[in-house]
Scaffold this motif. Structure first.
Motif, PDB file in Angstrom:
ATOM      1  N   UNK A 196       0.827  -1.215   0.000  1.00 24.89           N
ATOM      2  CA  UNK A 196       0.000   0.000   0.000  1.00 24.89           C
ATOM      3  C   UNK A 196       0.863   1.268   0.000  1.00 24.89           C
ATOM      4  N   UNK A 197       2.027   1.193   0.628  1.00 27.46           N
ATOM      5  CA  UNK A 197       2.957   2.330   0.645  1.00 27.46           C
ATOM      6  C   UNK A 197       3.493   2.595  -0.766  1.00 27.46           C
ATOM      7  N   UNK A 198       3.900   1.537  -1.460  1.00 30.31           N
ATOM      8  CA  UNK A 198       4.444   1.696  -2.813  1.00 30.31           C
ATOM      9  C   UNK A 198       3.368   2.183  -3.777  1.00 30.31           C
ATOM     10  N   UNK A 199       2.158   1.692  -3.612  1.00 31.35           N
ATOM     11  CA  UNK A 199       1.064   2.125  -4.480  1.00 31.35           C
ATOM     12  C   UNK A 199       0.720   3.601  -4.250  1.00 31.35           C
ATOM     13  N   UNK A 218      -4.535   3.842 -12.106  1.00 30.37           N
ATOM     14  CA  UNK A 218      -3.679   3.143 -11.138  1.00 30.37           C
ATOM     15  C   UNK A 218      -4.480   2.662  -9.936  1.00 30.37           C
ATOM     16  N   UNK A 219      -5.298   3.547  -9.376  1.00 27.89           N
ATOM     17  CA  UNK A 219      -6.060   3.184  -8.179  1.00 27.89           C
ATOM     18  C   UNK A 219      -7.043   2.057  -8.473  1.00 27.89           C
ATOM     19  N   UNK A 220      -7.614   2.057  -9.662  1.00 29.20           N
ATOM     20  CA  UNK A 220      -8.524   0.968 -10.049  1.00 29.20           C
ATOM     21  C   UNK A 220      -7.752  -0.353 -10.200  1.00 29.20           C
ATOM     22  N   UNK A 221      -6.575  -0.261 -10.800  1.00 25.08           N
ATOM     23  CA  UNK A 221      -5.737  -1.460 -10.981  1.00 25.08           C
ATOM     24  C   UNK A 221      -5.290  -2.031  -9.640  1.00 25.08           C
ATOM     25  N   UNK A 222      -4.882  -1.151  -8.740  1.00 26.21           N
ATOM     26  CA  UNK A 222      -4.426  -1.594  -7.420  1.00 26.21           C
ATOM     27  C   UNK A 222      -5.560  -2.276  -6.657  1.00 26.21           C
ATOM     28  N   UNK A 223      -6.772  -1.743  -6.801  1.00 26.48           N
ATOM     29  CA  UNK A 223      -7.937  -2.336  -6.118  1.00 26.48           C
ATOM     30  C   UNK A 223      -8.229  -3.733  -6.647  1.00 26.48           C
ATOM     31  N   UNK A 233      -5.847   3.564   4.626  1.00 24.99           N
ATOM     32  CA  UNK A 233      -5.667   5.007   4.747  1.00 24.99           C
ATOM     33  C   UNK A 233      -4.933   5.552   3.528  1.00 24.99           C
ATOM     34  N   UNK A 234      -4.004   4.762   2.996  1.00 27.00           N
ATOM     35  CA  UNK A 234      -3.223   5.211   1.844  1.00 27.00           C
ATOM     36  C   UNK A 234      -4.119   5.426   0.618  1.00 27.00           C
ATOM     37  N   UNK A 235      -5.029   4.480   0.380  1.00 27.64           N
ATOM     38  CA  UNK A 235      -5.922   4.595  -0.783  1.00 27.64           C
ATOM     39  C   UNK A 235      -6.879   5.773  -0.618  1.00 27.64           C
ATOM     40  N   UNK A 236      -7.440   5.904   0.588  1.00 28.38           N
ATOM     41  CA  UNK A 236      -8.381   7.006   0.846  1.00 28.38           C
ATOM     42  C   UNK A 236      -7.681   8.362   0.696  1.00 28.38           C
ATOM     43  N   UNK A 239      -7.172   9.058  -3.041  1.00 33.07           N
ATOM     44  CA  UNK A 239      -8.443   9.452  -3.665  1.00 33.07           C
ATOM     45  C   UNK A 239      -8.808  10.895  -3.307  1.00 33.07           C
ATOM     46  N   UNK A 240      -8.597  11.261  -2.032  1.00 31.20           N
ATOM     47  CA  UNK A 240      -8.933  12.618  -1.581  1.00 31.20           C
ATOM     48  C   UNK A 240      -8.053  13.651  -2.282  1.00 31.20           C
ATOM     49  N   UNK A 241      -6.777  13.336  -2.415  1.00 31.72           N
ATOM     50  CA  UNK A 241      -5.863  14.247  -3.115  1.00 31.72           C
ATOM     51  C   UNK A 241      -6.261  14.382  -4.585  1.00 31.72           C
TER      52      UNK A 241
END
Length: 289
Positions: A196-199, A218-223, A233-236, A239-241
């Motif tokens: 999750x850190x690397x993503x 990227x976020x869709x692929x990681x999911x 927390x990293x994904x959220x 997404x917020x950024x």
């Protein structure tokens, strides 16, 4: 003032190396003896803390070992030369290590070649001597480690290369390398927790490039690769950024960074990339696209 012990050994070594071979002598024994004397000179110079002279003597030893066809000893001599040069002349250390690597590759010792290439990367990275060359050496070392199935060490090299790529503002390369690191980390229960850190870092790189379409992809692929990722927390945070950037909302962006930092302290790398994204956001009233 008389000669020091190191200078005495060096003079004997030079004399032996330039001597002719007698009727009953052999060329190999001449070069072996000269090599031994150059090694003694090099070590004596180390005692005197004359690092350049030590490195030069070790390189002369390496040349003698090659003449005697003692390639393993030549590799060691070049490596010893690099160790001495590191104290005073980083570029000379790199040159000696390249000579060592050439012999290692010719002998098929790719794991050791990777170790020496990693040393080169460390020399270039130290004090920012040449960040681009450091990055490239870390990648080469990583490729060799991977070839030798030393995957964990390869991943460490790719990770360092990714960090340096971002320092060079080559966010495309950094993003790609972090994905490589994450993909391997997924294969082991011991390293999966760090994915999750690397993503997150890969996503930040895409935002630093101003490419929110890639961020979304990227976020869709990681999911898809890890169904638990969207709840982290990293994904959220990513997404917020991304949403703040799409809306060109600097206040929302700043608040997201502040809130994340309250729970998970931002390291220097993330802080640098986040500031770059924020600066671009402030300069672009229409937002990033």
């Amino acid at each position: 003032m008389g000669k020091s012990q190191a200078e005495d050994y060096l003079a004997k070594a030079e004399k032996k190396a330039s001597s002719s071979v007698g009727w009953f002598g052999s060329s190999n024994s001449k070069w072996e003896e000269a090599g031994d004397l150059f090694a003694q000179a090099a070590n004596a110079f180390k005692v005197e803390k004359k690092w350049r002279e030590s490195g030069q003597a070790f390189e002369r030893e390496a040349s003698c070992r090659q003449q005697a066809n003692e390639m393993n000893d030549a590799m060691n001599a070049f490596h010893n030369a690099a160790k001495s040069y590191k104290k005073s002349d980083p570029e000379a250390a790199v040159t000696a290590l390249h000579q060592c690597i050439k012999l290692l590759v010719n002998s098929g010792h790719f794991r050791q070649a990777a170790d020496r290439e990693k040393e080169i990367a460390g020399i270039y990275a130290q004090d920012g001597l040449d960040v681009a060359k450091a990055r490239d050496s870390f990648v080469r070392a990583g490729d060799w480690y991977k070839q030798e199935d030393a995957n964990a060490t390869a991943n460490q090299c790719y990770q360092q290369a990714a960090e340096l790529s971002a320092d060079l503002q080559d966010y495309q390369r950094s993003m790609e390398l972090y994905q490589t690191v994450a993909d391997w980390s997924l294969t082991s229960a011991l390293t999966k927790y760090s994915v999750k850190e690397y993503w997150l870092r890969a996503a930040l790189c895409s935002m630093a490039m101003g490419d929110l379409v890639t961020t979304q992809r990227l976020l869709e692929t990681f999911a898809q690769k890890d169904v638990t990722f969207p709840s982290t927390r990293e994904a959220k945070f990513a997404h917020e950024l991304m949403d703040a950037c799409e809306q060109a909302d600097v206040e929302r962006y700043t608040a997201a960074v502040y809130q994340y930092d309250q729970v998970t302290k931002l390291d220097n790398w993330k802080t640098g990339v986040l500031l770059r994204i924020k600066k671009a956001l402030e300069e672009d009233e229409g937002g990033l696209t």
